[in-house]
Structure formats: C-alpha cells, structure tokens
Design a protein around this motif. Sequence first.
Motif, PDB file in Angstrom:
ATOM      1  N   HIS A 184     203.901 -89.673  61.652  1.00  0.00           N
ATOM      2  CA  HIS A 184     205.211 -89.358  61.091  1.00  0.00           C
ATOM      3  C   HIS A 184     205.973 -90.616  60.663  1.00  0.00           C
ATOM      4  O   HIS A 184     207.194 -90.678  60.769  1.00  0.00           O
ATOM      5  CB  HIS A 184     206.050 -88.512  62.045  1.00  0.00           C
ATOM      6  CG  HIS A 184     205.513 -87.135  62.264  1.00  0.00           C
ATOM      7  ND1 HIS A 184     204.175 -86.832  62.340  1.00  0.00           N
ATOM      8  CD2 HIS A 184     206.143 -85.953  62.443  1.00  0.00           C
ATOM      9  CE1 HIS A 184     203.998 -85.545  62.551  1.00  0.00           C
ATOM     10  NE2 HIS A 184     205.174 -84.980  62.611  1.00  0.00           N
ATOM     11  N   ARG A 244     196.575 -91.801  56.192  1.00  0.00           N
ATOM     12  CA  ARG A 244     196.580 -90.560  56.967  1.00  0.00           C
ATOM     13  C   ARG A 244     197.039 -90.786  58.400  1.00  0.00           C
ATOM     14  O   ARG A 244     197.725 -89.938  58.981  1.00  0.00           O
ATOM     15  CB  ARG A 244     195.203 -89.911  56.940  1.00  0.00           C
ATOM     16  CG  ARG A 244     194.898 -89.248  55.608  1.00  0.00           C
ATOM     17  CD  ARG A 244     193.544 -88.616  55.592  1.00  0.00           C
ATOM     18  NE  ARG A 244     193.369 -87.779  54.406  1.00  0.00           N
ATOM     19  CZ  ARG A 244     192.201 -87.297  54.037  1.00  0.00           C
ATOM     20  NH1 ARG A 244     191.104 -87.545  54.764  1.00  0.00           N
ATOM     21  NH2 ARG A 244     192.105 -86.545  52.962  1.00  0.00           N
ATOM     22  N   VAL A 290     200.740 -90.884  58.227  1.00  0.00           N
ATOM     23  CA  VAL A 290     201.279 -89.538  58.032  1.00  0.00           C
ATOM     24  C   VAL A 290     201.268 -88.788  59.366  1.00  0.00           C
ATOM     25  O   VAL A 290     202.271 -88.187  59.758  1.00  0.00           O
ATOM     26  CB  VAL A 290     200.488 -88.763  56.956  1.00  0.00           C
ATOM     27  CG1 VAL A 290     200.841 -87.275  56.957  1.00  0.00           C
ATOM     28  CG2 VAL A 290     200.733 -89.370  55.574  1.00  0.00           C
ATOM     29  N   THR A 291     200.156 -88.848  60.084  1.00  0.00           N
ATOM     30  CA  THR A 291     200.033 -88.158  61.381  1.00  0.00           C
ATOM     31  C   THR A 291     201.050 -88.679  62.381  1.00  0.00           C
ATOM     32  O   THR A 291     201.604 -87.920  63.173  1.00  0.00           O
ATOM     33  CB  THR A 291     198.604 -88.318  61.938  1.00  0.00           C
ATOM     34  OG1 THR A 291     197.701 -87.740  60.989  1.00  0.00           O
ATOM     35  CG2 THR A 291     198.445 -87.635  63.273  1.00  0.00           C
ATOM     36  N   PRO A 304     200.702 -82.405  55.626  1.00  0.00           N
ATOM     37  CA  PRO A 304     201.056 -82.737  57.000  1.00  0.00           C
ATOM     38  C   PRO A 304     201.800 -81.587  57.674  1.00  0.00           C
ATOM     39  O   PRO A 304     202.519 -80.835  57.027  1.00  0.00           O
ATOM     40  CB  PRO A 304     201.978 -83.943  56.870  1.00  0.00           C
ATOM     41  CG  PRO A 304     201.998 -84.313  55.448  1.00  0.00           C
ATOM     42  CD  PRO A 304     201.374 -83.231  54.654  1.00  0.00           C
ATOM     43  N   ALA A 318     196.985 -85.518  54.307  1.00  0.00           N
ATOM     44  CA  ALA A 318     196.675 -85.242  55.709  1.00  0.00           C
ATOM     45  C   ALA A 318     195.236 -84.784  55.824  1.00  0.00           C
ATOM     46  O   ALA A 318     194.674 -84.207  54.896  1.00  0.00           O
ATOM     47  CB  ALA A 318     197.613 -84.176  56.262  1.00  0.00           C
TER      48      ALA A 318
END
Length: 126
Positions: A86, A80, A83-84, A116, A109
């Motif tokens: 990017h 996560r 993902v945050t 996301p 997310a």
Amino acid sequence: AEAKVALLARALAAHGLRDDDVLNAYVVGSRLWGTATFSSDYDVVIVVADKASASARARAGTSSRSGAMDAQVLTLGAFRERVTAHDFAALVCAFAPRTHVLRERASPAASASGRPTLQPAVLSAS
C-alpha cells in the motif's frame, strides 16, 4: 492516443530504456493532480519486466531527470510489492485514471483480478 505514444517514446529515450523492456508507464505528479503549469515537467513511473535487458534492470530502483522528464524505474516485482504494501506512490499508479496510463501490459497486482485489494490493516499501519 498519439500524444501518449509520443510521451512514452520521449520518456524512454530520455532515460535510455528500450520499448520492449517496458511493461507499464504512468504519468504522476502535477499533471495527474491537475496542478501543472506551463513550465511543469513530466513525472513518469516506468515499470520494466523482471527479465528485462541488463541495462533496464540496472536502472530499476532509480529515479532520474532528463530535461523536462523525471522518471522512476521499477521492476514489475518491486512495483507489485509496493502495491501490496500500500505504498502511496504505487497505489496512485494502480488506480490512475486511464488518461494518465501511458501503457499497462502487466497488471499492477499479482491477484487474479489484476487490481489491488486495499487492506484496512495495512493502510492504518502505513
């Protein structure tokens, strides 16, 4: 569906992971991009629970190869975070077509939607 179950079972066995530790698993690489050949291996991203077994947590943050199966193992928290931030590889998983999602028990997310939200400022800084 049976093919996905079989592929996930092979990936877990090849990398010494227990089924109940695994939250998410994604097929990436040439099989995702449509460039796989007969001799291509499988590239899999495996997301384990933050409170997974000690052996699963020990594999988190590692990449390994076993036969025709390459795997990157991440904890859900680390996944996560990527993902945050990017991270391209994490976003590929988060937005993968359902055909390439072997399992998704936890949302990629931590947002309410579970998906996301792309932030232009973060993307431009990447």
